[in-house]
Design an enzyme around this catalytic site. Sequence first.
Site, short mmCIF file in Angstrom:
data_model
loop_
_atom_site.label_atom_id
_atom_site.label_comp_id
_atom_site.label_asym_id
_atom_site.label_seq_id
_atom_site.Cartn_x
_atom_site.Cartn_y
_atom_site.Cartn_z
CG HIS A 179 -1.50 -4.12 -2.90
ND1 HIS A 179 -2.23 -4.96 -2.15
CD2 HIS A 179 -1.42 -3.21 -1.86
CE1 HIS A 179 -2.74 -4.52 -1.00
NE2 HIS A 179 -2.12 -3.31 -0.84
CG HIS A 200 -0.04 -7.04 -0.56
ND1 HIS A 200 0.72 -6.03 -0.12
CD2 HIS A 200 -1.11 -7.07 0.41
CE1 HIS A 200 0.29 -5.39 0.68
NE2 HIS A 200 -1.10 -5.97 1.01
CB SER A 205 -0.91 -0.10 1.18
OG SER A 205 -2.04 -1.05 1.02
CB SER A 230 6.87 5.58 8.36
OG SER A 230 5.89 5.92 7.35
NE ARG A 280 -2.54 0.28 8.88
CZ ARG A 280 -2.24 -0.08 7.65
NH1 ARG A 280 -1.18 0.11 7.18
NH2 ARG A 280 -3.18 -0.37 7.08
CG HIS A 289 -3.61 -8.32 4.81
ND1 HIS A 289 -2.43 -9.10 4.11
CD2 HIS A 289 -3.52 -6.99 4.63
CE1 HIS A 289 -2.03 -8.11 3.51
NE2 HIS A 289 -2.62 -6.90 3.79
NE ARG A 325 0.44 -2.55 9.25
CZ ARG A 325 -0.80 -2.57 10.07
NH1 ARG A 325 -0.96 -2.55 11.23
NH2 ARG A 325 -2.03 -2.93 9.46
#
Length: 501
Positions: free
Chosen positions: A431, A449, A62, A254, A188, A393, A256
């Site tokens: 993706h 992915h 992403s 960055s 996150r 996921h 997470r």
Amino acid sequence: MTNHSVILCILDGWGNNKNSQFNAIAQADTPYWDSIISQYPQSNIVTHGPDVGLPDRQIGNSEVGHISLGSGRIVLQDLCRINEEIKNIRKNTHLLEFTEQIKRNNGICHIAGLLSDGGIHSSLSHMLDIIDALSYLKIQVVIHIFLDGRDTPPISALKYINILCSHIKDLSNVSIATISGRYYSMDRDNRLDRTTKAYNSIAFGHGKRYEDPISAVQDNYNAGITDEFIIPCVIGNYQGMNPTDGFIMTNFRSDRVIQILKMITEDQNTNHITLKNTIGMIKYSNELNIPCLFPNKKISNTLGEIISNQQLHQLRIAETEKYAHVTFFFNGGREEVFENEERIIIPSPSVTTYDLVPEMSAYEITDTLIKKINLQKYSLIIINYANADMVGHTGNIEATKKAITTLDQCLGKILKCIHNTNYILVITADHGNAEEMFDVQNNMPYTAHTLNPVPFVVCNYPKKIKLKNGRLSDVAPTILEILNIKQPEEMTGISLIDTSN
């Protein structure tokens, strides 16, 4: 300029796959999507490898996807850039300054990062190279392992732990201190209870204690807990951090690492231990005042900047999970808002995993979008729907099918809203994910992915057009052509509108 306005709809994790088996998109009820691809021009877009600035066959993600979409060029991604620059890590001035402070304070170095070859958030080889450099510099090292199971198979941690253990077995000044699934250490979404569990194991040595990392992982496996969700635990006699220590984060992505690094570097309360001598791989965020080993290069003249320079209004909408992607990453790593740029964040559902609420916040995003469309204010609206990726996921294909049906209904509402308006709907993805959900070879759910292309569709365009196949960096130039805005020389992508006829 024309009177057109554009809605860029990013269906995060929505790939094209001719094979319908284990394909949540093909198996879901999608009447609106079926109608869209039957009547509007479409093409395929590549989202991985050199086409997005990654190594050959490296799966996209992403962050990379949104950087490519927003910049309109192939940006050499941090993975490739660091692969080259880390070859001289022993001479890296930022590392040498960091280690000199550790030596002055008689401290040790904590290394933390995702132990994975997924290439999305980290690289196992980067961690090993940094360990070797610190060992060479005579620094004592303790390692805090974050386990993947999301961009890698759900039960694959022992493979990477064995590689790490084999690498450090002859290094007397290096040991493994803690282990945590990324569910805890890399949240996150401001679920700070998760982050706190990871922090407490790192800072204080709190958690179940194991003799070695293999035993820790195997014990979790025996309890039915896979890599991503392994509860933060402690290895050997590790007792925690001291204020004189140093800390290196080896993740190069960055979004997470911000929460865990904030806890490590910022005073929270009187019982909190912080490490002021902390360094990362890249500049993660303006929220974190820490140096980095490999400074980022500025990306100028992104799509958002060009729209702003034209004195046009733009809007970004996403739920929490993907908010950074349509703002920070889409703007080429810029946190500051452009002039006339508005941002709306819709809270993501507070659940353990998103297969429990496959709708996520898609309906709220759509309702907000429709209200904003009706204002007829914005020349560019960028929205991200997280469902296909975040539910994909989980590996739960039935829940992912529900997520896809939700997105289909949202697309139907958007099309109805823009009918008889000047809005042109551009649909694509960053993706794939939801179109390939089972690993037949290893007989397990496939949660990562994919290498599949993603769709590129232009809806409601006032004249008949054809679209060419391309790459993610071609999307911004296409939007500029629709808006009749000159493409800057920094944008090396090409418009996908086929003018050969």
